[in-house]
Design a protein around this motif. Structure first.
Motif, PDB file in Angstrom:
ATOM      1  N   SER A 136       0.852  -1.090  -0.181  1.00 41.38           N
ATOM      2  CA  SER A 136      -0.007  -0.089   0.046  1.00 41.38           C
ATOM      3  C   SER A 136       0.835   1.377   0.070  1.00 41.38           C
ATOM      4  O   SER A 136       0.157   2.334  -0.004  1.00 41.38           O
ATOM      5  CB  SER A 136      -0.770   0.059   1.155  1.00 41.38           C
ATOM      6  OG  SER A 136      -0.072  -0.163   2.335  1.00 41.38           O
ATOM      7  N   TYR A 175       2.309   4.532  -0.825  1.00 41.16           N
ATOM      8  CA  TYR A 175       2.171   5.619  -1.896  1.00 41.16           C
ATOM      9  C   TYR A 175       0.848   5.387  -2.816  1.00 41.16           C
ATOM     10  O   TYR A 175       0.634   5.954  -3.624  1.00 41.16           O
ATOM     11  CB  TYR A 175       3.272   5.719  -2.873  1.00 41.16           C
ATOM     12  CG  TYR A 175       4.499   6.147  -2.259  1.00 41.16           C
ATOM     13  CD1 TYR A 175       4.584   7.336  -1.403  1.00 41.16           C
ATOM     14  CD2 TYR A 175       5.664   5.251  -2.237  1.00 41.16           C
ATOM     15  CE1 TYR A 175       6.047   7.686  -0.765  1.00 41.16           C
ATOM     16  CE2 TYR A 175       6.852   5.310  -1.526  1.00 41.16           C
ATOM     17  CZ  TYR A 175       6.892   6.596  -0.803  1.00 41.16           C
ATOM     18  OH  TYR A 175       8.208   6.823  -0.291  1.00 41.16           O
ATOM     19  N   THR A 176      -0.049   4.405  -2.303  1.00 41.58           N
ATOM     20  CA  THR A 176      -1.248   4.000  -3.254  1.00 41.58           C
ATOM     21  C   THR A 176      -2.470   4.831  -2.916  1.00 41.58           C
ATOM     22  O   THR A 176      -2.507   5.441  -1.527  1.00 41.58           O
ATOM     23  CB  THR A 176      -1.391   2.722  -2.843  1.00 41.58           C
ATOM     24  OG1 THR A 176      -1.776   2.317  -1.610  1.00 41.58           O
ATOM     25  CG2 THR A 176      -0.218   1.751  -3.490  1.00 41.58           C
ATOM     26  N   SER A 177      -3.260   4.968  -3.580  1.00 40.08           N
ATOM     27  CA  SER A 177      -4.609   5.248  -3.485  1.00 40.08           C
ATOM     28  C   SER A 177      -5.516   4.384  -2.162  1.00 40.08           C
ATOM     29  O   SER A 177      -6.039   4.897  -1.291  1.00 40.08           O
ATOM     30  CB  SER A 177      -5.588   5.341  -4.591  1.00 40.08           C
ATOM     31  OG  SER A 177      -5.649   4.153  -5.246  1.00 40.08           O
ATOM     32  N   PHE A 226      -4.225   5.510   1.189  1.00 41.54           N
ATOM     33  CA  PHE A 226      -4.558   6.571   1.620  1.00 41.54           C
ATOM     34  C   PHE A 226      -6.222   6.491   2.028  1.00 41.54           C
ATOM     35  O   PHE A 226      -6.591   7.131   3.098  1.00 41.54           O
ATOM     36  CB  PHE A 226      -4.834   7.762   0.323  1.00 41.54           C
ATOM     37  CG  PHE A 226      -5.620   8.936   0.666  1.00 41.54           C
ATOM     38  CD1 PHE A 226      -4.966   9.820   1.884  1.00 41.54           C
ATOM     39  CD2 PHE A 226      -6.602   9.308   0.229  1.00 41.54           C
ATOM     40  CE1 PHE A 226      -5.824  11.055   2.108  1.00 41.54           C
ATOM     41  CE2 PHE A 226      -7.351  10.345   0.687  1.00 41.54           C
ATOM     42  CZ  PHE A 226      -6.975  11.283   1.479  1.00 41.54           C
ATOM     43  N   ARG A 227      -6.952   5.671   1.194  1.00 40.09           N
ATOM     44  CA  ARG A 227      -8.338   5.594   1.598  1.00 40.09           C
ATOM     45  C   ARG A 227      -8.592   5.089   3.024  1.00 40.09           C
ATOM     46  O   ARG A 227      -9.255   5.195   3.700  1.00 40.09           O
ATOM     47  CB  ARG A 227      -8.970   4.686   0.647  1.00 40.09           C
ATOM     48  CG  ARG A 227      -9.383   5.429  -0.669  1.00 40.09           C
ATOM     49  CD  ARG A 227     -10.361   4.690  -1.671  1.00 40.09           C
ATOM     50  NE  ARG A 227      -9.918   3.294  -2.058  1.00 40.09           N
ATOM     51  CZ  ARG A 227      -9.211   3.174  -3.066  1.00 40.09           C
ATOM     52  NH1 ARG A 227      -8.692   4.128  -3.600  1.00 40.09           N
ATOM     53  NH2 ARG A 227      -8.888   1.834  -3.068  1.00 40.09           N
ATOM     54  N   ARG A 243      -8.604   7.757   5.361  1.00 35.79           N
ATOM     55  CA  ARG A 243      -9.220   9.033   4.877  1.00 35.79           C
ATOM     56  C   ARG A 243      -9.976   9.618   6.120  1.00 35.79           C
ATOM     57  O   ARG A 243      -9.814  10.718   6.120  1.00 35.79           O
ATOM     58  CB  ARG A 243     -10.140   8.595   3.765  1.00 35.79           C
ATOM     59  CG  ARG A 243     -10.843  10.033   3.087  1.00 35.79           C
ATOM     60  CD  ARG A 243     -11.784   9.719   2.300  1.00 35.79           C
ATOM     61  NE  ARG A 243     -11.276   9.520   0.769  1.00 35.79           N
ATOM     62  CZ  ARG A 243     -10.911  10.259  -0.076  1.00 35.79           C
ATOM     63  NH1 ARG A 243     -11.117  11.461   0.411  1.00 35.79           N
ATOM     64  NH2 ARG A 243     -10.209   9.921  -1.220  1.00 35.79           N
ATOM     65  N   MET A 257      -0.249  12.032   2.723  1.00 28.63           N
ATOM     66  CA  MET A 257      -0.131  10.930   2.176  1.00 28.63           C
ATOM     67  C   MET A 257       0.296   9.612   2.714  1.00 28.63           C
ATOM     68  O   MET A 257       0.744   9.687   3.842  1.00 28.63           O
ATOM     69  CB  MET A 257       1.321  11.359   0.900  1.00 28.63           C
ATOM     70  CG  MET A 257       2.566  11.594   1.726  1.00 28.63           C
ATOM     71  SD  MET A 257       3.819  11.864   0.503  1.00 28.63           S
ATOM     72  CE  MET A 257       3.980  10.304   0.035  1.00 28.63           C
TER      73      MET A 257
END
Length: 307
Positions: A140, A142-144, A147-148, A151, A172
């Motif tokens: 995970s 640096y991945t979206s 982050f999610r 969040r 980030m």
């Protein structure tokens, strides 16, 4: 249950701890003038709650005087009381700055910088931390998805930072396991250091409100990725003109900025004794960890002490 709001008057000490005393919110204006009592030996309390050897012992009295411009009222709108605190200076009872007040030391250094070089410091901090017992899967970084996973925390934190007068820049998912980074916009002088303390406290408080726990430890495991802190610095003259960059000089580095960096490198061993005082800090400050492993100025080199 009946409650009365309290404000914590506090300071950031050389152990990296934020320590203080709370007083009734109704007395805020009075405390701005009178301060609260403080003890010299407090500066010798380590991060393990031991008292290191000190010339102070049980002697002496000081005043911790709040600075109203640093007041934070973090209302999470979650049905719980707002988190309230204010930073301040440690003074002698006669009003002079105390020799071990980190905030007063910084103010003095900034004043000398302006007097000697005719420039003012503009700076910004990058803070890295990790969640204890996080849930980010392997892969995970640096991945979206990374982050999610946090969040809710990130958006709550940004709201609290903005309410506190800070300028949020980025959040980030970092490289390490359950590791994240928060950056803030640049500010001038001692304000940036104040905001660095405020940011770290709000990271901790936000995590607590979400029943989480975070750590800024330099190393969480011998083979793991550590948490760092980067300070971005530039200079402006008294007219507000940027003077860090000079296209006519080597690597585009202005004369004043080069002299400043030379001083940092000359005294770096003394600087890290204060800024990286724990044994585990030096487990991180080694090659191949993207940390400041060498005493050098590097061009786009993430292992240089200054880049």
């Amino acid at each position: 249950m009946k409650r009365e709001a309290l404000v914590l008057a506090c300071c950031s000490d050389i152990a990296g701890k934020v320590r203080g005393k709370a007083f009734p919110e109704a007395d805020f204006d009075k405390r701005l003038k009178r301060g609260i009592g403080w003890t010299p030996t407090n500066v010798q309390i380590t991060c393990f709650d031991n008292i290191a050897e000190s010339p102070y012992g049980a002697l002496g009295d000081l005043i911790l005087l709040p600075d109203a411009q640093t007041r934070v009222v973090a209302d999470f709108q979650d049905g719980l009381a707002s988190e309230q605190f204010v930073l301040g200076d440690i003074l002698q009872t006669t009003g002079e700055p105390w020799e071990c007040c980190t905030r007063s030391i910084l103010k003095s250094a900034l004043a000398r910088l302006e007097a000697v070089a005719g420039v003012r410091l503009l700076s910004a901090f990058e803070h890295e931390f990790h969640f204890k017992g996080g849930s980010c899967p392997i892969g995970s970084a640096y991945t979206s998805a990374g982050f999610r996973a946090e969040r809710e925390f990130a958006e709550t934190l940004v709201a609290m930072l903005r309410d506190a007068g800070l300028e949020p820049d980025m959040v980030m998912k970092e490289y390490g396991v359950d590791q994240y980074e928060v950056t803030m916009g640049p500010t001038q002088g001692v304000i940036c250091a104040d905001q660095a303390v405020i940011l770290r406290e709000l990271v901790r408080v936000t995590a607590e409100r979400l029943r989480r726990e975070v750590s800024f430890t330099p190393m969480r495991a011998p083979t793991g990725v550590g948490n760092g802190l980067h300070i971005h610095m530039s200079f402006r003259d008294n007219a507000g003109k940027p003077v860090t960059y000079d296209s006519e000089r080597k690597f585009g580095l202005g004369k004043t900025a080069g002299q400043f960096i030379a001083g940092v490198l000359k005294y770096l061993d003394r600087i890290v004794a204060i800024t990286a005082p724990s044994v585990i800090s030096y487990a991180r400050l080694t090659p191949h960890r993207w940390s400041a492993a060498f005493n050098n100025l590097g061009f786009r080199d993430r292992e240089a002490s200054v880049r």
